[in-house]
Design an enzyme around this catalytic site. Structure first.
Site, mmCIF file in Angstrom:
data_model
loop_
_atom_site.group_PDB
_atom_site.id
_atom_site.type_symbol
_atom_site.label_atom_id
_atom_site.label_comp_id
_atom_site.label_asym_id
_atom_site.label_seq_id
_atom_site.Cartn_x
_atom_site.Cartn_y
_atom_site.Cartn_z
ATOM 1 N N SER A 141 16.495 -5.423 -86.079
ATOM 2 C CA SER A 141 15.846 -6.733 -86.187
ATOM 3 C C SER A 141 15.521 -7.232 -84.791
ATOM 4 C CB SER A 141 16.795 -7.734 -86.860
ATOM 5 O OG SER A 141 16.283 -9.055 -86.733
ATOM 6 N N TYR A 154 25.455 -11.035 -87.754
ATOM 7 C CA TYR A 154 24.159 -10.392 -88.015
ATOM 8 C C TYR A 154 23.624 -9.729 -86.744
ATOM 9 C CZ TYR A 154 19.402 -9.767 -89.859
ATOM 10 O OH TYR A 154 18.205 -9.232 -90.277
#
Ligand SMILES: NC(=O)c1ccc[n+]([C@@H]2O[C@H](COP(=O)([O-])OP(=O)(O)OC[C@H]3O[C@@H](n4cnc5c(N)ncnc54)[C@H](O)[C@@H]3O)[C@@H](O)[C@H]2O)c1
Length: 254
Positions: A141, A154
């Site tokens: 990401s 995350y």
């Protein structure tokens, strides 16, 4: 048809980026094993792709469990006789004040986003080497490098995926197995539609997307699928160990 005949596993295939990529792969001639814990979603994607004529097998399961990875690889070998591509994409995004996060929540996210990637790679690498190599694409990401408060778990998981990608690439590229990861920015997926709902509607999310992503819109799952298909294909034969942004210049902006 640049994926003609290639045997590919896609995880997180029932929704979002995984489903969009499955569509592109099917249109380009790949044979697919679709993995997800959402069984109804998997059937929905299979039905939607029927018109492409692609050979598709469904492998329901949780990617944080070794049995799922082993079942997916066994299914590809049994159905298609080989494994050429692994798109390791399943993941979850949760956030919250770090001080409030307990170990269980931390472990749950890391187990899916990072351990799941390791398990899939661990099961797939021997089969891919036996087929003479291939291509692994992991979904990291933009949040591996640009983050905000509350995303400690995350961001750690997505940065870990970059490390796993580079280390595997260094280990196996000389044997024909290329390993890369993609770093999506704002993509139009159910994950972000859920986030919009939490914030009070898409009207609340749109200004943030315009501010952070110079492209000024969300990227479609097919646009991500096109990048993954390129990395899966022989057209990208010189690329391995790379972390490639698909973020509409978000990571280039101040
Ligand atoms: N949407 C974005 O803007 C964005 C940006 C950067 C990275 N990503 C990453 O892209 C990947 C896909 O996200 P998405 O936006 O398509 O989300 P999504 O929620 O639409 O799809 C994720 C899929 O993964 C599946 N999944 C989740 N946990 C699983 C598990 N333990 N076992 C098996 N399947 C599981 C879900 O059932 C779902 O079908 C994730 O790794 C996410 O972190 C998304």
């Amino acid at each position: 048809m640049r994926l003609q005949g290639k045997s590919a596993i896609i995880t997180g295939a029932a929704s979002g980026i995984g489903a969009g990529t499955a569509e592109v792969f099917a249109e380009q001639g790949a044979r697919l094993v679709l993995v997800d814990r959402d069984i109804d979603g998997l059937h929905g994607v299979q039905d939607a792709l029927a018109a492409t004529g692609a050979e598709i097998r469904l492998c329901p399961g949780d990617v944080s469990e070794r049995a799922t990875a082993e079942a997916a690889v066994a299914m590809a070998l049994e159905a298609f006789g080989r494994l050429d591509v692994l798109f390791n994409n399943a993941g979850v995004m949760t956030s919250g004040d770090f001080a409030e996060w307990d170990e269980d929540r931390w472990d749950e996210l890391l187990d899916i986003n990072l351990r799941g990637m390791y398990l899939m790679c661990h099961a797939a690498v021997p089969a891919m080497l036996a087929a003479g190599g291939g291509s692994i694409i992991n979904t990291s990401s933009v949040m591996a490098v640009l983050t905000e408060p509350g995303y400690e778990a995350y961001t750690t998981s997505k940065a870990g995926i970059v490390g796993l990608t580079k280390a595997l690439a260094v280990s196996y590229t000389d044997r024909g197995l290329r390993v890369n990861c993609i770093q999506p920015g704002w993509i139009d997926t159910p994950m972000n539609r859920r986030l919009a709902e939490e914030l009070g509607g898409m009207d609340k999310l749109t200004p943030l997307i315009r501010q952070q992503q110079p492209l000024s819109r969300m990227i479609t799952t097919r646009e991500v699928g096109n990048l993954v298909a390129f990395l899966a294909s022989d057209d990208s034969s010189g690329i391995s160990g790379a972390a490639i942004p698909i973020d509409g210049a978000a990571s280039a902006a101040i």
